[in-house]
Write a protein that holds these residues in place. Structure first.
Motif, PDB file in Angstrom:
ATOM      1  N   PHE B 193      30.432  44.189  36.981  1.00  0.00           N
ATOM      2  CA  PHE B 193      29.193  43.908  37.709  1.00  0.00           C
ATOM      3  C   PHE B 193      28.252  45.112  37.650  1.00  0.00           C
ATOM      4  O   PHE B 193      27.527  45.406  38.601  1.00  0.00           O
ATOM      5  N   HIS B 198      22.801  45.517  34.713  1.00  0.00           N
ATOM      6  CA  HIS B 198      21.924  44.709  35.550  1.00  0.00           C
ATOM      7  C   HIS B 198      20.458  45.001  35.253  1.00  0.00           C
ATOM      8  O   HIS B 198      19.622  44.101  35.192  1.00  0.00           O
ATOM      9  N   GLN B 201      19.631  43.717  31.797  1.00  0.00           N
ATOM     10  CA  GLN B 201      19.715  42.263  31.832  1.00  0.00           C
ATOM     11  C   GLN B 201      18.398  41.582  32.148  1.00  0.00           C
ATOM     12  O   GLN B 201      18.182  40.447  31.757  1.00  0.00           O
ATOM     13  N   PHE B 206      17.650  39.913  26.176  1.00  0.00           N
ATOM     14  CA  PHE B 206      18.990  40.432  26.477  1.00  0.00           C
ATOM     15  C   PHE B 206      19.904  39.228  26.704  1.00  0.00           C
ATOM     16  O   PHE B 206      19.706  38.453  27.641  1.00  0.00           O
ATOM     17  N   ASP B 207      20.883  39.051  25.837  1.00  0.00           N
ATOM     18  CA  ASP B 207      21.814  37.930  25.982  1.00  0.00           C
ATOM     19  C   ASP B 207      22.910  38.296  26.968  1.00  0.00           C
ATOM     20  O   ASP B 207      23.425  39.419  26.947  1.00  0.00           O
ATOM     21  N   TYR B 208      23.264  37.339  27.794  1.00  0.00           N
ATOM     22  CA  TYR B 208      24.204  37.627  28.860  1.00  0.00           C
ATOM     23  C   TYR B 208      24.932  36.370  29.299  1.00  0.00           C
ATOM     24  O   TYR B 208      24.333  35.310  29.375  1.00  0.00           O
ATOM     25  N   SER B 209      26.214  36.478  29.575  1.00  0.00           N
ATOM     26  CA  SER B 209      26.904  35.350  30.205  1.00  0.00           C
ATOM     27  C   SER B 209      28.042  35.832  31.087  1.00  0.00           C
ATOM     28  O   SER B 209      28.697  36.837  30.795  1.00  0.00           O
ATOM     29  N   GLN B 210      28.252  35.130  32.177  1.00  0.00           N
ATOM     30  CA  GLN B 210      29.435  35.354  33.006  1.00  0.00           C
ATOM     31  C   GLN B 210      30.059  34.000  33.306  1.00  0.00           C
ATOM     32  O   GLN B 210      29.375  33.071  33.718  1.00  0.00           O
ATOM     33  N   ASP B 211      31.343  33.866  33.013  1.00  0.00           N
ATOM     34  CA  ASP B 211      32.048  32.607  33.233  1.00  0.00           C
ATOM     35  C   ASP B 211      33.322  32.872  34.006  1.00  0.00           C
ATOM     36  O   ASP B 211      34.224  33.550  33.516  1.00  0.00           O
ATOM     37  N   PHE B 212      33.379  32.297  35.178  1.00  0.00           N
ATOM     38  CA  PHE B 212      34.580  32.456  36.005  1.00  0.00           C
ATOM     39  C   PHE B 212      35.589  31.365  35.659  1.00  0.00           C
ATOM     40  O   PHE B 212      35.206  30.241  35.326  1.00  0.00           O
ATOM     41  N   ILE B 213      36.862  31.698  35.732  1.00  0.00           N
ATOM     42  CA  ILE B 213      37.876  30.661  35.572  1.00  0.00           C
ATOM     43  C   ILE B 213      38.254  30.158  36.965  1.00  0.00           C
ATOM     44  O   ILE B 213      37.996  30.830  37.966  1.00  0.00           O
ATOM     45  N   ASP B 214      38.848  28.972  36.996  1.00  0.00           N
ATOM     46  CA  ASP B 214      39.106  28.350  38.302  1.00  0.00           C
ATOM     47  C   ASP B 214      40.439  28.784  38.908  1.00  0.00           C
ATOM     48  O   ASP B 214      40.946  28.162  39.834  1.00  0.00           O
ATOM     49  N   PHE B 265      42.179  28.118  42.532  1.00  0.00           N
ATOM     50  CA  PHE B 265      41.481  28.211  43.817  1.00  0.00           C
ATOM     51  C   PHE B 265      41.564  26.889  44.571  1.00  0.00           C
ATOM     52  O   PHE B 265      41.783  26.871  45.767  1.00  0.00           O
ATOM     53  N   ALA B 309      38.758  36.843  41.945  1.00  0.00           N
ATOM     54  CA  ALA B 309      38.339  35.932  40.879  1.00  0.00           C
ATOM     55  C   ALA B 309      38.391  36.665  39.537  1.00  0.00           C
ATOM     56  O   ALA B 309      38.456  37.891  39.493  1.00  0.00           O
TER      57      ALA B 309
END
Lengths: 473, 473
Positions: B193, B198, B201, B206-214, B265, B309
């Motif tokens: 983080f 930031h 970003q 500026f390419d960016y991705s955040q993907d959380f898993i469940d 979760f 997470a």
């Protein structure tokens, strides 16, 4: 309309209302809430109109000045309103009002190199997309929202949002004194770089992505003739495709065309390599000789107007409890190559309103159903829009690709019910975008097989090919 | 070591230096710079050590207190240092020092339901991954960086960064008075983080991705026996796989094990559904009956430690001019299922240092080559780590999948040079992650074909199958 006909219509209307009350027992009425909308763009102002109809108090905040008091920025692409946009306006009685500032385009006008210009109709007889200037539409929508009782607070910059308490903080700068406002609910309609989403984004388990494409765009203008008429056919979407770059032009009411040049940022032919007036003139002379003379102040436009980037932005969730929701570009920004950005944003509002009518005061349910229903469709139109970009930049010169399109077109003409092209499903239908994507993928798989047919170049228009396609359906 | 041996080593060293100067004419020396590193985690402190060796002045800022002065947070997963991590430590002479606080694990100890525990070795004889407590390692690394002359400024929160001028702004809060620092260069080692990222970003393109898993995780502890020994085999990575959840345990020096429970979760068996002590006890009694008695203060741990997470974060570019660069998790956060997070971050530093040795004072070239070399490898290990998560959550119960793994294992034993498993390529090699992914995909395609063999369940160990695989290679 004479009175007896009006009477008829009224009776019919009453019957409809009775039926509706009969079949769906709850067309719910909402308790009035005090709601903030962040962003006075197209989606923000239409949402204000919808929510005013439900009886809520609406304050719209925008960090920029009132667009009705300033010059346009010279960085917009004209809008192409299609079925989903119109449906959303119709629901609040605004379709006809907005059609007055729109120009129907029922075809593409293709300006390819070494060929006379030719037309490609968009759909069936009577189907068209509508060119509207973003600035003119936005001014009109703010007027309409204001008439509906919305309060606008321009030049007020939102810097922070307290999500669980629906509070917003505004001020001159991020570091200045802030003013606190508390609402019952906040809608983030503040675009691809949304401040509201920005706050949600720093929370755990918030999925987010932004992907820029390596092509930029620049606005240019073709002014009207001296007598106020259009220099090119006014009922067409004009395209000058040139492999990995292109120029488009959409008509305006005043006789002018708003043109957009899409060009890679870097590379041999690119924005990076056009830095002087001479280079700009040479570029147009080489690739767009016939347009050049129409764009009065080409190099003026070129160097005055900014080069803008294009992004696909996806995120999830779109809502926070029953307090905050994202609508439009703040929830799903897409590249403009399907002309669906505004249409998708307006459809968000239409679907949100359906949930309001279904769930009344249960805003938890409204928000949950809204985001669950819209997310797959937003992802689908993002994918379709990106594919159109890839198609336009790399496939339009491929004879195999062009042949495939020709076969599909012929088949659609012969079997209009069996093969609705994806473009029509997106543009002239209100079925979900995700369905268009799915069926489009199935059609693509069929066409992949068809293109394997021996001597397809010669036999493309044959009965065998037609029957082959039929056998796959 | 007696003096004659030392002499020998010295001579050898000289020869090496001469050779190196001979073959690669430029082992460049850098002009000392004043550099800020944001983040005093593992990557920040190792980078400080590397840059001190190059003669730079280093100040490390961290918003948290000195980890050497506080209790650990109870939210970490023990680290598994493997080849890439060790190589990066070796380069600055720290491999042996750190091995003193690490425990080698040469095998998995599998605790499956209704079967006695069994072992799976990780690699060939002598290959192991090493368990290290994140907290203990971090304290050690800060000590070592400090000994190397790094200045640490703890409890100093960076709120903003001026990218083109390499300035940072720190203060008590986002709204308080800020202190400005100017450096020649800034490295963002401030994690998934990252505040530095930031700032990058919000820039265009500026390419960016955040993907959380469940799935979330929670730290638990198995304390040592009364005599200080380990309750389970100490040279194993212990796994209790249970379909879509699992428990793991890694040994610590003090005889304890740090356990991590990975659990969805939401859903039937999930963190959401374990809210009381009774439910927690029942959950362990049902699924981990033999572990339960080892975890002394199960419910204490369960409700004291947070549920965390896991995110995959990708972005690009990683650098801004010759002024700012992201290293480690701030550039590429991955899910922990391959045990490569720290190893990948340490390898960033190794590769960055290779560019420094190649390009000397040309920091533009250093940064450009660093990000171009590392980005595809960061993407590859992100993909591999995510796949391992999917594999563990959905495939470990699939007999076809287990059979395939058995066939691959047998083939590797027979032809160790022809079929190096992806796990070994990632863990025991220093070839690029992207190569491991690519070869892994090819191996997977071959195995897909093999699994189509009629009666593969009976014939899996046959000569035909072996020859079939050989024919594909």
């Amino acid at each position: 309309m004479d009175d007896s006909v009006k009477g008829c219509i009224r009776v019919k209307f009453l019957i409809l209302v009775v039926q509706q009350n009969f079949t769906s027992s709850h067309l719910m009425v909402q308790t009035p809430k005090n709601i903030a909308i962040i962003g006075s763009g197209l989606v923000g102002s239409l949402l204000a109109i919808y929510l005013r109809k439900q009886g809520h108090s609406i304050t719209v905040f925008d960090r920029r000045p009132d667009i009705r008091t300033v010059e346009f920025s010279g960085r917009s692409i004209n809008l192409a309103m299609s079925n989903r946009g119109w449906r959303s306006l119709r629901k609040v009685g605004l379709e006809e009002t907005i059609k007055e500032i729109a120009i129907p385009m029922d075809k593409r006008a293709m300006h390819v190199v070494d060929k006379p210009m030719y037309f490609q109709s968009y759909g069936k007889e009577g189907e068209a997309i509508w060119s509207i200037s973003r600035g003119i539409l936005n001014r009109k929508m703010i007027d309409l929202a204001e008439q509906a009782g919305t309060v606008f607070q321009f030049n007020e910059k939102v810097w922070d949002v307290n999500l669980p308490e629906a509070k917003i903080y505004t001020g001159e700068s991020e570091k200045s004194e802030w003013k606190e406002y508390e609402f019952d609910m906040i809608f983030g309609c503040d675009g691809a770089f949304s401040r509201v989403r920005h706050k949600m984004q720093r929370r755990s388990r918030f999925d987010y992505s932004q992907d820029f494409i390596d092509v930029g765009y620049k606005e240019l203008t073709i002014p009207p003739n001296a007598d106020g008429t259009h220099k090119l056919d006014k009922n067409s979407f004009h395209i000058w495709p040139r492999g990995n770059f292109m120029l488009i032009a959409l008509p305006n009411l005043d006789g002018s065309f708003t043109c957009t040049l899409f060009l890679p940022f870097e590379g041999e032919v690119s924005f990076d390599n056009i830095t002087t007036e001479k280079e700009a003139k040479q570029f147009f002379k080489t690739y767009f000789p016939n347009v050049r003379k129409e764009i009065e102040d080409l190099t003026g436009d070129f160097f005055r107007n900014p080069t803008s980037a294009m992004v696909t932005m996806k995120c999830y969730p779109w809502t926070y409890w029953n307090k905050v929701a994202l609508v439009g570009d703040s929830a799903h920004a897409i590249v403009p190559f399907y002309g669906q950005g505004m249409n998708a944003g307006f459809e968000d509002i239409f679907v949100l309103n359906e949930q309001i009518e279904k769930f009344g005061d249960d805003w938890d349910a409204i928000f949950e159903h809204y985001q669950k229903l819209r997310k797959p469709n937003a992802d689908a139109i993002a994918e379709l829009s990106y594919r159109n970009f890839v198609e336009m930049s790399s496939k339009t010169a491929d004879p195999k690709f062009l042949l495939q399109k020709k076969i599909e077109k012929r088949f659609t003409e012969r079997h209009p019910e069996k093969w609705i092209p994806v473009y029509s499903r997106v543009t002239f239908s209100d079925r979900p975008y995700s369905e268009a994507l799915e069926i489009g993928d199935r059609q693509e798989a069929i066409m992949k097989n068809i293109m394997q047919t021996p001597n397809i170049e010669e036999n493309w228009d044959s009965l065998e090919v037609e029957e082959q396609i039929l056998s796959y359906l």
